[in-house]
Scaffold this active site. Structure first.
Site, short mmCIF file in Angstrom:
data_model
loop_
_atom_site.label_atom_id
_atom_site.label_comp_id
_atom_site.label_asym_id
_atom_site.label_seq_id
_atom_site.Cartn_x
_atom_site.Cartn_y
_atom_site.Cartn_z
N ARG A 108 0.85 -1.25 -0.11
CA ARG A 108 -0.01 0.12 -0.09
C ARG A 108 0.84 1.20 -0.04
NH1 ARG A 108 -5.26 1.36 3.35
NH2 ARG A 108 -6.13 -0.06 1.82
N HIS A 135 -7.36 0.84 -6.37
CA HIS A 135 -7.62 0.05 -5.38
C HIS A 135 -8.22 -1.11 -5.72
CE1 HIS A 135 -7.73 -1.11 -1.10
NE2 HIS A 135 -8.61 -0.40 -1.00
N GLN A 138 -9.97 -3.89 -3.39
CA GLN A 138 -11.43 -3.29 -2.95
C GLN A 138 -12.42 -3.56 -3.90
OE1 GLN A 138 -12.33 -1.94 0.37
NE2 GLN A 138 -14.16 -2.40 -0.54
N ASP A 219 -16.85 7.35 -1.87
CA ASP A 219 -15.80 7.15 -0.86
C ASP A 219 -15.62 8.50 -0.37
OD1 ASP A 219 -13.33 6.37 0.19
OD2 ASP A 219 -12.27 6.18 -1.69
N CYS A 260 -16.16 1.61 0.54
CA CYS A 260 -14.98 0.85 0.91
C CYS A 260 -14.73 1.01 2.34
CB CYS A 260 -13.83 0.99 -0.05
SG CYS A 260 -13.45 2.93 0.00
N ARG A 288 -13.67 -8.60 1.86
CA ARG A 288 -12.31 -8.35 1.78
C ARG A 288 -11.34 -9.62 2.05
NH1 ARG A 288 -9.91 -3.31 1.48
NH2 ARG A 288 -8.44 -4.43 0.67
N1 NVA Z 1 -9.85 6.53 -1.53
C1 NVA Z 1 -9.51 6.27 -0.13
C2 NVA Z 1 -9.60 4.89 0.09
C3 NVA Z 1 -9.38 4.37 1.36
C4 NVA Z 1 -9.66 2.72 1.54
C5 NVA Z 1 -7.72 6.78 0.13
O1 NVA Z 1 -7.36 6.30 -0.81
O2 NVA Z 1 -7.65 7.09 1.17
N1 CP Z 2 -11.07 -0.02 2.52
C1 CP Z 2 -9.91 -0.24 2.84
O1 CP Z 2 -9.10 -0.54 2.19
O2 CP Z 2 -9.65 0.09 4.05
P1 CP Z 2 -8.26 0.19 4.91
O3 CP Z 2 -7.86 1.46 4.59
O4 CP Z 2 -8.76 0.07 6.34
O5 CP Z 2 -7.61 -0.84 4.56
#
Ligand code: NVA
Ligand code: CP
Length: 303
Positions: A108, A135, A138, A219, A260, A288
């Site tokens: 990540r 992502h 997800q 989101d 998500c 997930r």
């Molecule tokens: N769009 C959000 C998704 C979090 C799971 C982010 O990148 O923070």
């Molecule tokens: N939706 C998602 O990816 O959650 P986290 O940021 O908690 O991993």
């Protein structure tokens, strides 16, 4: 799809053929059923997952860790703060070193290029656990949730309302690869998709986007690392882009709501929607775990 002899990397949905995505979705549904029936197949016995987190996580971290355990393997987590990455060790060196210890890597990170570089230098499969651009784990769980509730996604209409972020990009890829309709609605100033197609349409007006939709999704308005212009963005989105009861009333009667998570009630979604009868967010979060298992097995061509 990246194929290097014995494995696949799971980098982005548009790099994977539709038939392979279907294999992953079907396996996840099967493994969910098995788990509920008390069956746990140790298909990843003695395999180890290395996870690199340069951003926070709750779901991704726990679901991957539990997935590996349930499959008979193990996992190890590195964060920027507690590894040499935080002191500037290049991702290319990290990739080569970790590949000597673990059998699969998940990352990540911020820049999508970091994911690509990791995959280039690693000699084990690499999974995209979220970048600023996409992502995919997800969205696969989201599609699984839609299919559980409403059947095959092909031909269905998904409406995305809110920021045009990493999730929106991945939804766009998924629509074109799996053949469902995607309506994206955000203010014109927030980088809506530059290319529209048979499957992807852009609407400034969220009411038009959600009309007749089978799934309405959104989101956070401010993604991780999204610091510049946050106030400006929220000001734009607060003018009609909250998923609330009025908007949900325009969707199909059986429509579900997905997010998500983490969610911000009163911003991108009204509490009455996310906590209401049409919300499928807890199944979505659970899925997930099941999709992660299927992705891990797919990486080793075990599906
Ligand atoms: N769009 C959000 C998704 C979090 C799971 C982010 O990148 O923070
Ligand atoms: N939706 C998602 O990816 O959650 P986290 O940021 O908690 O991993």
């Amino acid at each position: 799809m990246t194929e290097i002899e014995k494995y696949y990397s799971f980098l982005d949905i548009d790099k994977i053929e539709r038939s392979e995505l279907r294999k992953i979705l079907n396996a996840a549904i099967e493994m969910k059923r098995d788990l509920k029936g008390g069956i746990r197949q140790k298909l990843m016995k003695d395999r180890h997952l290395g996870m690199i987190f340069e951003k926070s996580s709750t779901r991704t971290r726990v679901s991957f860790e539990v997935a590996m355990n349930q499959l008979g393997g193990s996992s190890v987590v590195l964060t920027t703060g507690d590894s040499q990455l935080g002191r500037g060790e290049p991702i290319s060196d990290t990739a080569r070193v970790l590949s000597r210890y673990v059998d699969v890597l998940m990352i990540r990170t911020f820049r999508h290029e970091t994911l690509i570089e990791l995959a280039e230098y690693a000699t084990v499969p690499v999974i995209n656990g979220l970048t600023d651009y996409s992502h995919p784990c997800q969205v696969m769980a989201d599609i699984m949730t839609i299919e559980e509730r409403l059947g095959d996604i092909e031909g269905k209409l998904v409406a995305w309302v809110g920021d045009c972020n990493n999730m929106a990009n991945t939804w766009t890829q998924a629509a074109e690869t799996l053949g469902f309709h995607l309506h994206i609605s955000c203010p014109e100033e927030l980088s809506p998709p530059s290319r529209q197609s048979e499957f992807v349409k852009f609407f400034v007006d969220p009411k038009k986007a959600v009309a007749g939709a089978h799934c309405v999704t959104t989101d956070t308005w401010i993604s991780m690392g999204d610091v510049e212009g946050a106030e400006y963005k929220c000001a734009l989105l607060s003018k009609g882009y909250q998923v609330n009861d009025d908007l949900m009333a325009l969707a199909d009667k059986q429509a579900i709501f997905l997010h998500c998570l983490p969610a911000h009630r009163g911003e991108e979604v009204a509490a009455s929607v996310i906590d209401g009868a049409q919300s499928a967010v807890w199944d979505e979060a659970e899925n997930r775990l099941h999709i992660q298992k299927a992705i891990l097995l797919w990486c080793f061509k075990l599906l």
